[in-house]
Design a protein around this motif. Structure first.
Motif, PDB file in Angstrom:
ATOM      1  N   LYS A  88       0.830  -1.212   0.000  1.00  0.00           N
ATOM      2  CA  LYS A  88       0.000   0.000   0.000  1.00  0.00           C
ATOM      3  C   LYS A  88       0.861   1.258   0.000  1.00  0.00           C
ATOM      4  O   LYS A  88       0.589   2.232  -0.725  1.00  0.00           O
ATOM      5  N   GLN A  89       1.948   1.243   0.800  1.00  0.00           N
ATOM      6  CA  GLN A  89       2.831   2.400   0.881  1.00  0.00           C
ATOM      7  C   GLN A  89       3.546   2.654  -0.443  1.00  0.00           C
ATOM      8  O   GLN A  89       3.712   3.800  -0.859  1.00  0.00           O
ATOM      9  N   LEU A  90       3.987   1.574  -1.097  1.00  0.00           N
ATOM     10  CA  LEU A  90       4.781   1.719  -2.317  1.00  0.00           C
ATOM     11  C   LEU A  90       3.952   2.010  -3.563  1.00  0.00           C
ATOM     12  O   LEU A  90       4.400   2.700  -4.476  1.00  0.00           O
ATOM     13  N   THR A  91       2.746   1.473  -3.611  1.00  0.00           N
ATOM     14  CA  THR A  91       1.929   1.611  -4.832  1.00  0.00           C
ATOM     15  C   THR A  91       0.777   2.602  -4.671  1.00  0.00           C
ATOM     16  O   THR A  91       0.206   3.054  -5.670  1.00  0.00           O
ATOM     17  N   GLY A  92       0.412   2.898  -3.421  1.00  0.00           N
ATOM     18  CA  GLY A  92      -0.746   3.753  -3.202  1.00  0.00           C
ATOM     19  C   GLY A  92      -2.053   2.991  -3.302  1.00  0.00           C
ATOM     20  O   GLY A  92      -3.134   3.595  -3.268  1.00  0.00           O
ATOM     21  N   LYS A  93      -1.961   1.659  -3.420  1.00  0.00           N
ATOM     22  CA  LYS A  93      -3.158   0.820  -3.540  1.00  0.00           C
ATOM     23  C   LYS A  93      -3.217  -0.185  -2.399  1.00  0.00           C
ATOM     24  O   LYS A  93      -2.238  -0.862  -2.092  1.00  0.00           O
TER      25      LYS A  93
END
Length: 344
Positions: free
Chosen positions: A321-326
């Protein structure tokens, strides 16, 4: 300034409610354009022509050839120019005392007309600017920046369009519009608001959400060109109504992935993996996504298949979630992640 027939007749009607004499108003050529005797409108008034030529009050004591009646004819002077003449029909000794009253009243009505015209012109120019802003897709030049600045809009910053679909165009909604003046009515049921300041975006949204007149609100995202943000807001509405029909707000940034699904070029859809690919543990994170999909998000099965603890799995999901925003735990976000893996 040119004296209009509308203002001329307004002068006549207002003054004839006050004084018991006929009033004529002539234009700069001495032609009657307002009169208590409407049959005379369009006739040339010789007394007015003399007043214009002499640039002074012309008084007529006896009825003269050509039907010119006794009266007082006084030039109307605006900005040192004669724009017309006011005539009071009657013996000068009787009507002279009304001349100043008529002149002052006429001057006030003409001045009010000028102010109304200026206000109307300013309103039209303002509407024209926001119309241009809504449609201009090319880079802004210095003149356009200056126009925007005159209305309190700084286009050196990124712009966001907030597209509002309304149920009704009631006075309450107009009050809301006047509170946030950077707007353009696209049609009777659709208005776009422009902003370059984040806190104002939030204020607009808060006000709109509280209004019962609002049907849908669409955010176009921040762009260098406002019209691009408006186009994105329209796309957000088009796709958002299909995916989340009951939602009040559609955000282009949230729906960008699904909007781009309709494009042939999928390069923009794999942007989310750029940070993941740069991380040292990208392989295990990709495998985590694959296992999460394969086991339908069942934490126990996913952990078992990866041979890791539940806490480790939750850490990886949070890292994704932190790296992709998803967020993999969100159905739509998980679908994006899956498509990203496919097209990566």
């Amino acid at each position: 300034m040119k004296l209009s027939k509308t203002i001329a007749q307004r002068i006549v009607l207002q003054m004839m409610d006050v004084i018991p004499y006929n009033i004529n108003v002539m234009d700069e050529n001495g032609v009657i354009i307002g009169s208590g005797d409407i049959k005379r409108i369009g006739d040339v008034h010789e007394g007015a022509k003399k007043a214009i030529d002499n640039q002074f009050i012309n008084e007529v004591y006896e009825e003269e050839d050509g039907g010119m009646k006794p009266g007082v004819n006084e030039p109307i002077i605006v900005d040192e120019n004669i724009i017309g003449v006011i005539g009071i029909t009657g013996h000068p000794d009787e009507v002279r005392r009304f001349s100043k009253l008529v002149r002052v009243t006429a001057a006030l009505l003409i001045e009010q007309s000028k102010l109304d015209e200026e206000i109307q012109n300013k309103r039209l120019n303002r509407q024209r600017f926001y119309q241009d802003l809504a449609h201009r897709t090319t880079e802004y030049d210095e003149d356009f920046h200056a126009r925007a600045k005159s209305y309190g809009l700084d286009l050196t910053k990124k712009s966001q369009a907030i597209l509002v679909y309304i149920n009704s165009n009631l006075s309450e909604y107009r009050i809301l519009c006047n509170k946030h003046p950077h707007y353009y009515d696209i049609d009777d049921n659709k208005t776009v608001f422009f902003s370059t300041i984040n806190y104002k975006n939030n204020t607009i949204l808060m006000d709109m959400q509280e209004s019962l007149d609002i049907n849908k609100i669409c955010l176009g995202g921040e762009e260098d060109i406002a019209a691009v943000s408006l186009k994105n807001a329209e796309l957000a509405m088009e796709f958002g109504i299909k995916i989340k029909p009951s939602s009040l707000i559609y955000n282009y940034d949230d729906l960008k992935f699904f909007i781009h699904l309709s494009y042939d070029n999928k390069e923009s859809l794999i942007y989310m993996f750029s940070n993941l690919d740069k991380s040292g543990n990208k392989l295990e994170l990709v495998k985590t996504i694959q296992a999460y999909v394969e086991h339908n998000g069942d934490i126990n099965k996913v952990s078992s298949s990866l041979n890791i603890h539940r806490n480790t799995l939750n850490y990886r999901l949070e890292r994704i979630k932190q790296l992709t925003g998803k967020n993999p735990k969100n159905l739509l976000d998980l679908f994006e992640l899956l498509c990203g893996i496919i097209w990566r």
